[in-house]
Design an enzyme around this catalytic site. Structure first.
Site, PDB file in Angstrom:
ATOM      1  N   HIS B  12       0.820  -1.217   0.000  1.00 43.54           N
ATOM      2  CA  HIS B  12       0.000   0.000   0.000  1.00 43.54           C
ATOM      3  C   HIS B  12       0.858   1.273   0.000  1.00 43.54           C
ATOM      4  O   HIS B  12       0.427   2.316   0.470  1.00 43.54           O
ATOM      5  CB  HIS B  12      -0.985  -0.029   1.177  1.00 43.54           C
ATOM      6  CG  HIS B  12      -0.338  -0.043   2.539  1.00 43.54           C
ATOM      7  ND1 HIS B  12      -0.921  -0.640   3.633  1.00 43.54           N
ATOM      8  CD2 HIS B  12       0.814   0.494   2.989  1.00 43.54           C
ATOM      9  CE1 HIS B  12      -0.141  -0.475   4.684  1.00 43.54           C
ATOM     10  NE2 HIS B  12       0.921   0.210   4.331  1.00 43.54           N
ATOM     11  N   HIS B  59      -1.087   5.591   9.133  1.00 44.04           N
ATOM     12  CA  HIS B  59       0.279   6.112   9.178  1.00 44.04           C
ATOM     13  C   HIS B  59       0.282   7.550   9.678  1.00 44.04           C
ATOM     14  O   HIS B  59       1.002   8.397   9.160  1.00 44.04           O
ATOM     15  CB  HIS B  59       0.934   6.060   7.806  1.00 44.04           C
ATOM     16  CG  HIS B  59       0.928   4.715   7.143  1.00 44.04           C
ATOM     17  ND1 HIS B  59      -0.202   4.128   6.641  1.00 44.04           N
ATOM     18  CD2 HIS B  59       1.937   3.848   6.893  1.00 44.04           C
ATOM     19  CE1 HIS B  59       0.102   2.948   6.112  1.00 44.04           C
ATOM     20  NE2 HIS B  59       1.395   2.753   6.255  1.00 44.04           N
ATOM     21  N   HIS B 193      10.467  -4.019   4.360  1.00 46.30           N
ATOM     22  CA  HIS B 193      10.966  -2.663   4.116  1.00 46.30           C
ATOM     23  C   HIS B 193      11.297  -1.967   5.425  1.00 46.30           C
ATOM     24  O   HIS B 193      10.733  -2.283   6.466  1.00 46.30           O
ATOM     25  CB  HIS B 193      10.020  -1.819   3.274  1.00 46.30           C
ATOM     26  CG  HIS B 193       8.648  -1.518   3.847  1.00 46.30           C
ATOM     27  ND1 HIS B 193       7.759  -2.480   4.243  1.00 46.30           N
ATOM     28  CD2 HIS B 193       8.013  -0.338   4.046  1.00 46.30           C
ATOM     29  CE1 HIS B 193       6.631  -1.917   4.647  1.00 46.30           C
ATOM     30  NE2 HIS B 193       6.766  -0.615   4.557  1.00 46.30           N
ATOM     31  N   GLU B 240       4.381  -4.945   9.192  1.00 43.89           N
ATOM     32  CA  GLU B 240       3.032  -4.902   8.596  1.00 43.89           C
ATOM     33  C   GLU B 240       2.541  -6.284   8.168  1.00 43.89           C
ATOM     34  O   GLU B 240       1.361  -6.438   7.842  1.00 43.89           O
ATOM     35  CB  GLU B 240       3.000  -3.948   7.394  1.00 43.89           C
ATOM     36  CG  GLU B 240       3.085  -2.490   7.794  1.00 43.89           C
ATOM     37  CD  GLU B 240       3.177  -1.528   6.589  1.00 43.89           C
ATOM     38  OE1 GLU B 240       3.105  -0.323   6.829  1.00 43.89           O
ATOM     39  OE2 GLU B 240       3.335  -1.985   5.438  1.00 43.89           O
TER      40      GLU B 240
HETATM   41 FE   LIG Z   1       2.531   1.032   5.448  1.00 45.73          FE
END
Ligand SMILES: [Fe+2]
Lengths: 119, 279
Positions: B12, B59, B193, B240
């Site tokens: 996303h 976020h 990431h 995530e």
């Molecule tokens: Fe994210």
């Protein structure tokens, strides 16, 4: 790197876990960055950076890191990357620019490192 | 009775939203990523879900550190997207299904998941990017949405095991809903990431490929990792993966894999895509 779960919680090099201690340290800084969601917050900061930092009660280390646009210093001062991303984005930088800054690489070198992870 | 027809996992990353806005579908950097999605849309056209439960993490748009709920379920008639501060143009609101939301909330709390209900909830790129990838034609989009937001910002984060169990409870909740609805569950974010620190740019292809394989038939093995393991193996934001585990838990024991794709790098991320159909 072995892929198994590990029972230990050894520190992970180059990584700050944003826990309660970091949350306490960075609250004012993160609150200021959260305000950058709004155009009015961004404009007010850009019009008077020091005054805006003072309004949120940033300490000297946080103010210096903001002034220097230094991501590692912002993180050490309690900044959380999700809120810092708004500051970074507002300056027109992206996550490769900031990745390069944090790893001491040029942006091209950093992008090459990401590409290399695919091989 | 309502039924979960399957699940989709997808990255996303905000840069994807940017690339969609600029229509970079044939750009050499983006093509291997976007080429993974027509098969997903073909599957959605076939199963025709009425509702999408979108598991994502906020976020820093809707939630700040002043109050950080671990699990939140949207219960609004519609969900607004807003300015996140860096130039993504806000998208029009997404219709909700508050009646199903309240059923989920009732069922989850009865099942000992004490979630936070939200009658107002701004959704950020974690929610909007998957919606744009899966249903690019807004005019033709009929699917209603229920956002499920999970704290991945402020540690302690919920454990992978807990997230898997929450997914199972969402599955039970949907199956006990009286209306004839077809529900798809989206697990968004990931895979490996890390944006912050001297370790920025960390991507772990071997771990990502292992996750894409295990989540199909052996999700319990992924639920055994700790959050600390995920940060170490998948990077700070690779945690995530817990959002994928919620999706997988909701689908039940047996699933079949319809489609998958994996591409490095999109922005700083190993981008994984998976379509799973419930048995
Ligand atoms: Fe994210």
């Amino acid at each position: 790197m072995p892929l198994q779960p590990s029972p230990t919680k050894d520190p992970i090099p180059g990584t700050v876990i944003f826990d309660g201690a970091m949350a306490m340290r960075g609250y004012a800084l993160n609150k200021m960055c959260y305000s950058f969601n709004e155009e009015a917050g961004r404009a007010a900061f850009l019009a008077d950076e020091d005054g805006y930092c003072d309004r949120f009660g940033l300490n000297e280390a946080q103010k210096a890191a903001i002034k220097a646009r230094n991501a590692l210093d912002l993180i050490a001062a309690g900044g959380n990357i999700y809120y810092l991303a708004k500051f970074i984005g507002m300056l027109g930088l992206n996550v490769q620019d900031v990745g390069a800054q944090q790893t001491g690489m040029t942006v091209e070198e950093f992008k090459a490192k990401l590409q290399a992870a695919g091989h | 009775m309502a039924k979960i027809v399957g699940g989709v996992t997808t990255s996303h990353i905000p840069a994807i939203g940017n690339a969609i806005a600029k229509e970079l579908f044939e750009d050499p950097y983006w093509k291997p990523f976007f080429d993974g999605y027509p098969a997903v849309r073909a599957w959605l056209d076939k199963v025709k879900p009425d509702v999408a439960i979108v598991v994502y993490n906020d976020h820093g748009l809707n939630f700040f550190l002043d109050k950080m709920p671990t699990f939140s379920v949207g219960a609004a008639f519609e969900y607004e997207n807003r300015d996140e501060g860096w130039g993504l143009q806000p998208l029009p609101p997404y219709p909700g299904d508050p009646e199903l939301s309240w059923h989920l909330i009732e069922s989850l709390v009865a099942d000992e998941f004490d979630i936070c209900s939200c009658q107002e909830m701004a959704v950020d790129h974690g929610f909007t990017v998957p919606m744009s990838l899966l249903w690019p034609d807004r005019a033709a989009r009929t699917v209603k949405t229920i956002p499920v937001a999970v704290n991945t910002v402020q540690h302690p984060l919920p454990t992978p095991a807990r997230c898997f169990k929450l997914g199972q409870a969402i599955g039970r909740a949907v199956e006990s809903y009286g209306k004839d609805l077809k529900v798809v569950v989206l697990g968004t974010g990931g895979l490996s990431h890390q944006l912050d620190g001297e370790r920025a740019g960390f991507i772990n292809k071997a771990f990502d490929l292992m996750c894409l394989e295990k989540i199909v038939d052996e999700p319990e093995t992924l639920a055994r990792y700790s959050i600390h393991d995920l940060v170490r193996l998948a990077g700070a934001q690779g945690a995530e993966l817990i959002l994928w585990l919620i999706m997988r838990g909701a689908l039940g024991d047996k699933v079949s894999k319809v489609h998958s794709n994996y591409h490095i790098p999109i922005s700083n991320t190993g981008a994984g895509l998976l379509v799973l159909e419930s048995a």
